[in-house]
Design an enzyme around this catalytic site. Structure first.
Site, PDB file in Angstrom:
ATOM      1  N   ASP A 124      79.352  26.610 -69.780  1.00 42.94           N
ATOM      2  CA  ASP A 124      78.379  25.970 -68.964  1.00 42.94           C
ATOM      3  C   ASP A 124      77.634  24.965 -69.732  1.00 42.94           C
ATOM      4  OD1 ASP A 124      79.161  27.300 -66.516  1.00 42.94           O
ATOM      5  OD2 ASP A 124      77.509  28.698 -66.849  1.00 42.94           O
ATOM      6  N   ASP A 142      81.647  25.176 -61.328  1.00 44.44           N
ATOM      7  CA  ASP A 142      80.560  25.531 -60.348  1.00 44.44           C
ATOM      8  C   ASP A 142      80.218  24.497 -59.271  1.00 44.44           C
ATOM      9  OD1 ASP A 142      80.588  27.753 -62.251  1.00 44.44           O
ATOM     10  OD2 ASP A 142      78.876  26.961 -63.316  1.00 44.44           O
TER      11      ASP A 142
END
Length: 179
Positions: A124, A142
């Site tokens: 991330d 995401d």
């Protein structure tokens, strides 16, 4: 019950899945090996947006983060089971927009599973923030998943409104059409 496959929907959904998967993996490769974000930690891109390195060992929003090494296998297995269900839904829908959204979710899920298997955690790096508010750090997969789920919810709400409420047998109840 007959299973009618819609190859056009399945094809579009798979193209969407591949596009999201490739974009997700390319951005993660770039952030890790070209931009070298793990060495930098966090870099301001412009006001309100940073690239911030986070190795997500949990699931969405950091939930179930204490699962340890077993979590990697568990989260990957559950994700792939969900992907299988999404593929069936994708093949059965006649609506191309639904196939497109399901494909984006599928591509994002597979991208995050690959991260778990390759790195032991999901990569991330996108960090949005403003006025003291900070969103969870996320990635392209995401974003595709969240935006597509929102699209499915909005489509469902719009479809109910357009076609009226249905009874338990699928028949439209009188007086519940467009409101």
């Amino acid at each position: 019950m007959s299973l009618k496959l819609h190859y056009r929907s399945l094809s579009l959904g798979l193209v969407s899945a591949c596009a999201v998967f490739v974009l997700d993996q390319l951005t993660k490769y770039w952030i890790l090996f070209d931009f070298r974000l793990p060495e930098k930690g966090s870099v301001a891109v412009f006001p309100g947006l940073n690239f911030t390195m986070v190795w997500n060992h949990a699931i969405t929003f950091g939930m179930l983060g204490g699962a340890g090494a077993a979590g990697r296998l568990l989260f990957s297995t559950v994700s792939l089971a969900i992907v299988a269900g999404l593929l069936v839904w994708m093949a059965r829908t006649q609506r191309l927009v639904i196939a497109l959204l399901l494909g984006a979710i599928t591509g994002g899920a597979v991208g995050n599973v690959l991260d778990r298997l390759r790195y032991g955690a999901v990569v991330d790096f996108i960090h949005a923030h403003a006025f003291g508010w900070s969103w969870y750090v996320f990635n392209v997969a995401d974003a595709a998943i969240v935006c597509s789920v929102i699209g499915l919810i909005l489509d469902s709400l719009y479809a109910d409104r357009q076609h009226g409420m249905r009874d338990a047998h699928g028949a439209v109840r009188p007086g519940t059409g467009d409101r």
